[in-house]
Design a protein around this motif. Structure first.
Motif, mmCIF file in Angstrom:
data_model
loop_
_atom_site.group_PDB
_atom_site.id
_atom_site.type_symbol
_atom_site.label_atom_id
_atom_site.label_comp_id
_atom_site.label_asym_id
_atom_site.label_seq_id
_atom_site.Cartn_x
_atom_site.Cartn_y
_atom_site.Cartn_z
ATOM 1 N N GLY B 29 0.784 -1.228 0.000
ATOM 2 C CA GLY B 29 0.000 0.000 0.000
ATOM 3 C C GLY B 29 0.814 1.275 0.000
ATOM 4 N N GLU B 30 2.107 1.144 -0.061
ATOM 5 C CA GLU B 30 2.960 2.328 0.006
ATOM 6 C C GLU B 30 3.073 3.006 -1.362
ATOM 7 N N PHE B 31 3.218 4.320 -1.360
ATOM 8 C CA PHE B 31 3.484 5.065 -2.589
ATOM 9 C C PHE B 31 4.958 5.443 -2.586
ATOM 10 N N ILE B 32 5.713 4.769 -3.446
ATOM 11 C CA ILE B 32 7.156 4.994 -3.514
ATOM 12 C C ILE B 32 7.472 5.760 -4.790
ATOM 13 N N VAL B 33 8.266 6.810 -4.676
ATOM 14 C CA VAL B 33 8.680 7.536 -5.876
ATOM 15 C C VAL B 33 10.174 7.345 -6.081
ATOM 16 N N LEU B 34 10.539 6.898 -7.279
ATOM 17 C CA LEU B 34 11.951 6.808 -7.646
ATOM 18 C C LEU B 34 12.286 8.077 -8.401
ATOM 19 N N VAL B 35 13.258 8.808 -7.882
ATOM 20 C CA VAL B 35 13.555 10.082 -8.505
ATOM 21 C C VAL B 35 15.062 10.206 -8.718
ATOM 22 N N GLY B 36 15.436 10.964 -9.718
ATOM 23 C CA GLY B 36 16.862 11.144 -10.010
ATOM 24 C C GLY B 36 17.015 11.782 -11.366
ATOM 25 N N PRO B 37 18.218 12.225 -11.690
ATOM 26 C CA PRO B 37 18.432 12.854 -12.995
ATOM 27 C C PRO B 37 18.362 11.830 -14.121
ATOM 28 N N SER B 38 18.305 12.279 -15.377
ATOM 29 C CA SER B 38 18.228 11.323 -16.489
ATOM 30 C C SER B 38 19.441 10.404 -16.448
ATOM 31 N N GLY B 39 19.193 9.159 -16.760
ATOM 32 C CA GLY B 39 20.285 8.203 -16.825
ATOM 33 C C GLY B 39 20.694 7.653 -15.478
ATOM 34 N N CYS B 40 19.912 7.925 -14.426
ATOM 35 C CA CYS B 40 20.312 7.448 -13.101
ATOM 36 C C CYS B 40 19.885 6.003 -12.876
ATOM 37 N N GLY B 41 19.048 5.477 -13.768
ATOM 38 C CA GLY B 41 18.648 4.082 -13.637
ATOM 39 C C GLY B 41 17.257 3.889 -13.064
ATOM 40 N N LYS B 42 16.531 4.984 -12.858
ATOM 41 C CA LYS B 42 15.212 4.835 -12.231
ATOM 42 C C LYS B 42 14.228 4.086 -13.115
ATOM 43 N N SER B 43 14.229 4.396 -14.414
ATOM 44 C CA SER B 43 13.314 3.693 -15.321
ATOM 45 C C SER B 43 13.723 2.233 -15.478
ATOM 46 N N THR B 44 15.023 1.994 -15.549
ATOM 47 C CA THR B 44 15.512 0.623 -15.668
ATOM 48 C C THR B 44 15.055 -0.205 -14.470
ATOM 49 N N LEU B 45 15.159 0.390 -13.282
ATOM 50 C CA LEU B 45 14.735 -0.307 -12.078
ATOM 51 C C LEU B 45 13.244 -0.645 -12.152
ATOM 52 N N LEU B 46 12.459 0.313 -12.597
ATOM 53 C CA LEU B 46 11.012 0.085 -12.710
ATOM 54 C C LEU B 46 10.721 -1.018 -13.723
ATOM 55 N N ARG B 47 11.461 -0.991 -14.826
ATOM 56 C CA ARG B 47 11.238 -1.998 -15.868
ATOM 57 C C ARG B 47 11.670 -3.385 -15.392
ATOM 58 N N MET B 48 12.658 -3.433 -14.507
ATOM 59 C CA MET B 48 13.036 -4.727 -13.943
ATOM 60 C C MET B 48 11.930 -5.238 -13.032
ATOM 61 N N ILE B 49 11.307 -4.322 -12.284
ATOM 62 C CA ILE B 49 10.198 -4.715 -11.418
ATOM 63 C C ILE B 49 9.019 -5.202 -12.269
ATOM 64 N N ALA B 50 8.808 -4.531 -13.402
ATOM 65 C CA ALA B 50 7.696 -4.906 -14.283
ATOM 66 C C ALA B 50 7.961 -6.210 -15.022
ATOM 67 N N GLY B 51 9.240 -6.555 -15.158
ATOM 68 C CA GLY B 51 9.582 -7.769 -15.887
ATOM 69 C C GLY B 51 9.921 -7.516 -17.338
ATOM 70 N N LEU B 52 10.056 -6.240 -17.704
ATOM 71 C CA LEU B 52 10.364 -5.901 -19.098
ATOM 72 C C LEU B 52 11.862 -5.901 -19.351
ATOM 73 N N GLU B 53 12.619 -5.932 -18.262
ATOM 74 C CA GLU B 53 14.071 -5.869 -18.388
ATOM 75 C C GLU B 53 14.603 -6.980 -17.483
ATOM 76 N N PRO B 54 15.464 -7.862 -18.012
ATOM 77 C CA PRO B 54 15.941 -8.939 -17.148
ATOM 78 C C PRO B 54 16.774 -8.400 -15.973
ATOM 79 N N ILE B 55 16.668 -9.066 -14.837
ATOM 80 C CA ILE B 55 17.446 -8.688 -13.652
ATOM 81 C C ILE B 55 18.745 -9.482 -13.691
ATOM 82 N N SER B 56 19.884 -8.775 -13.586
ATOM 83 C CA SER B 56 21.158 -9.472 -13.750
ATOM 84 C C SER B 56 21.612 -10.157 -12.467
ATOM 85 N N GLY B 57 21.172 -9.680 -11.320
ATOM 86 C CA GLY B 57 21.608 -10.320 -10.084
ATOM 87 C C GLY B 57 20.735 -9.897 -8.932
#
Lengths: 280, 353
Positions: B29-57
């Motif tokens: 139930g928590e609202f978490i915001v990932l924030v950071g400048p472009s290229g910081c990896g926030k979208s990549t992290l979200l896509r890994m959570i979604a399953g659109l990007e493989p998790i390397s480790g």
């Protein structure tokens, strides 16, 4: 845009004149084809370059349809062209999708090889192709033409399909996969409907290419039963004369399937189907 | 409903490691915001959570179940894309009901759920339109409707508002906040806009160059930034950073001015002082810690930003409430709210006072 661009009547007239000139230039040979087809044989030389014959006849069409093997050639051509278009488009769509969406080892090499095949004249490989086809016993068969045409058309068709897939945002299939699709389901239910214009264009392109191909058809086919239409046209040229009227009538008839085909796929060629998918 | 855990998550492209040792627990139930400048990896992290990007480790778990290799369709998460990603050949209703269609839900269920979502989002009159016949804001709503209809265990938002104009963005931000209050679902929201982060989040995760800089509530990040990066990223206008060295009874600024800021234990290591523009005040020269000239005065109505040049230190930004009668070129005295300063060591880490 259009509101910004002030157009004067003069510019509009000029634009339409230029367009009319271009259309006239492009369509004149077709007009000439049709004109000779309906000109009685004895008037072809006497009237020379007159824009319209003094007498019109449909005799040439009748002769072509009834007295020659034209219908057989026509059927052969249809089989070869449709077969080639269907098979090529299937391969090209699959390969184009892979090139557009996946990264894999050797991708650049495959693309480079496919490009290279487009870079030298076909004449160079006629002899080896003949030997191969003869060795597997497919001379004088429509299958051999389908195989050869498919092989030659796949590279270009693949690049064409790839560019269509590139134009569809990746987000769409990702959204589909999150919504519960497998990759294949996303491809089928979301990407495929949006690729119809691309499939239509590719089908049309390959169909036309196969329909008008002469060189390989001439080399690989010499029995009258399996002649395709372009080869068949040559039968109107005999040792001492050319049957211009019949040849042109056959030519006009040969245009029919191409025209029908394009009328049929035209609605898929209309662009802008993907607009509204992402921000605009 | 989902409790999401990231344990030592890593991401690499070939031999290039872009992210490692990402640890984060997101409560149900928590609202978490990932924030950071472009290229910081926030979208990549979200896509890994979604399953659109493989998790390397590392391990990614939802309610204790490891999900690393589970395909996106089985993760029970809905995602709203920055580009909206509406299916262009389907009308609004079918777009919203597509997930149910794929899951072969009965027709009545689909219709009623879509109608409910459309009503919530004010889309009832638009259900038969195609995406291309909608405005940006309406498309955004459809994208949200598509997520709501599924009733997922978690919502993922990938910069959902960045394609909207400013006014619409504020409106949709409110709508997302309301949505969270009503559904009480776990939400993970990616943005580069700190205002969105501060207003929406229960907790904010600040990322930079593939590393988590700090995790905390909006006020924690504002009051106690873990390092210089967070200090400068959160808060607008940006925090002033002044070079210092330890001096008698406190610290000394580069121009020689002494400030009585209590130094913590590792006092010798303090090398910079951070102070937010709103914690500086324009005062009479004799009461000032610093003096200089106003180089640029920005009147914003609710606030006045004064860019002052202080000899020996450089640019200092002061923010005063309301209209502040000051003209460019006038001399200014600046007082520092000493209780609200931040000390940083040479590595940029905040020294707790």
């Amino acid at each position: 845009m259009s509101a910004l661009r002030r157009s004067t009547p003069l510019a509009v007239t000029g634009k339409y004149l230029a367009l009319a000139f271009y259309v006239g230039f492009a369509l004149f040979p077709l007009y000439w084809l049709a004109k000779i087809a309906i000109t009685p044989d004895k008037l072809i030389y006497t009237e020379g370059t007159a824009l319209f014959p003094s007498k019109v006849t449909f005799e040439n069409f009748e002769t072509v349809l009834v007295a020659t093997d034209f219908l057989a050639y026509f059927k052969n051509s249809l089989i070869v062209s449709l077969g080639t278009a269907a098979i090529t488009t299937c391969f090209a769509a699959a390969a184009g999708y892979a090139f557009s969406r996946f990264d894999f080892r050797g991708k650049r090499l495959v693309i480079a090889l496919m490009l290279i095949t487009q870079m030298f004249p076909l004449l160079m490989i006629i002899a080896p192709i003949y030997k191969i086809v003869a060795a597997i016993g497919l001379l004088n068969s429509l299958t051999s033409l389908i195989i050869v045409y498919t092989a030659f058309n796949i590279p270009f068709a693949t690049f064409l399909m790839q560019s269509f897939f590139d134009g569809i945002p990746k987000d769409l299939e990702e959204a589909g996969m999150i919504d519960g699709c497998t990759r294949f389901e996303a491809l089928r239910k979301i990407i495929m409907p949006l690729t119809l214009p691309g499939l239509g264009a590719t089908l049309g392109f390959v169909f036309t290419a196969a329909w008008s191909e002469l060189l390989f058809a001439l080399m690989l086919i010499n029995s009258n039963d399996t002649m395709t239409f372009p080869v068949g046209l040559l039968t109107f040229v005999s040792k001492f004369s050319v049957d211009w009227g019949q040849m042109m009538a056959a030519g006009v008839l040969a245009l029919v399937p191409s025209c029908l085909f394009f009328i049929f796929i035209q609605r898929y060629l209309v662009q802008g189907l993907t607009s509204g998918a992402v921000k605009g | 409903m989902a409790r999401i855990q990231l344990n030592n998550i890593a991401k690499s492209y070939g031999s290039v490691e872009v992210m490692r040792d990402i640890n984060l627990t997101i409560e149900d139930g928590e609202f978490i915001v990932l924030v950071g400048p472009s290229g910081c990896g926030k979208s990549t992290l979200l896509r890994m959570i979604a399953g659109l990007e493989p998790i390397s480790g590392g391990d990614f778990t939802v309610d204790g179940k490891r999900m690393n290799e589970v395909p996106p369709r089985d993760r029970d998460m809905a995602m709203v894309f920055q580009s909206y990603a509406l299916y262009p050949h389907m009308d609004v209703a079918r777009n919203m009901g597509f997930s149910l269609e794929i899951r072969k839900a009965p027709n009545e269920e689909r219709t009623s759920k879509v109608a409910l979502a459309a009503q919530t989002l004010g889309l009832t009159k638009l259900t038969e339109r195609l995406p291309k016949q909608l405005s940006g804001g309406q498309r955004q709503r459809v994208a949200m409707g598509r997520a709501i209809v599924r009733d997922p265990s978690a919502f993922l938002f990938d910069e959902p508002l960045s394609n909207l104009d400013a006014a619409l963005r504020v409106e949709m931000r409110l709508e997302i906040a309301r949505l969270h209050q009503r559904l009480k679902a776990t939400m993970i929201y990616v943005t580069h806009d700190q205002v969105e982060a501060l207003t929406l989040a229960d907790r904010i995760v600040v990322l930079n160059a593939g590393d988590i800089q700090q995790v905390g509530t909006p006020l924690e990040l504002y009051d106690r930034p873990a390092n210089k990066f967070v200090a400068q990223f959160i808060g607008s206008p940006t925090m002033n950073i002044l070079e210092i060295e330890p001096g008698e009874g406190g610290i000394r600024l580069k121009n020689g001015a002494a400030l009585s800021v209590g130094l913590p234990d590792g006092q010798k290591r303090a090398s910079e002082l951070g102070v937010r523009p709103e914690h500086l005040n324009i005062v009479a020269p004799d009461a000032a810690h610093l003096s200089g000239t106003a180089e640029l005065v920005e009147h914003l109505g609710s606030d006045t930003n004064i860019h002052a040049h202080v000899p020996g230190i450089g640019q200092v930004l002061v923010r005063e409430h309301g209209h502040f009668p000051l003209k460019t070129g006038e001399p200014v005295g600046i007082a520092v709210d000493l209780a609200k300063t931040h000390l940083f060591d040479p590595d940029g880490r905040r020294l707790a006072a």
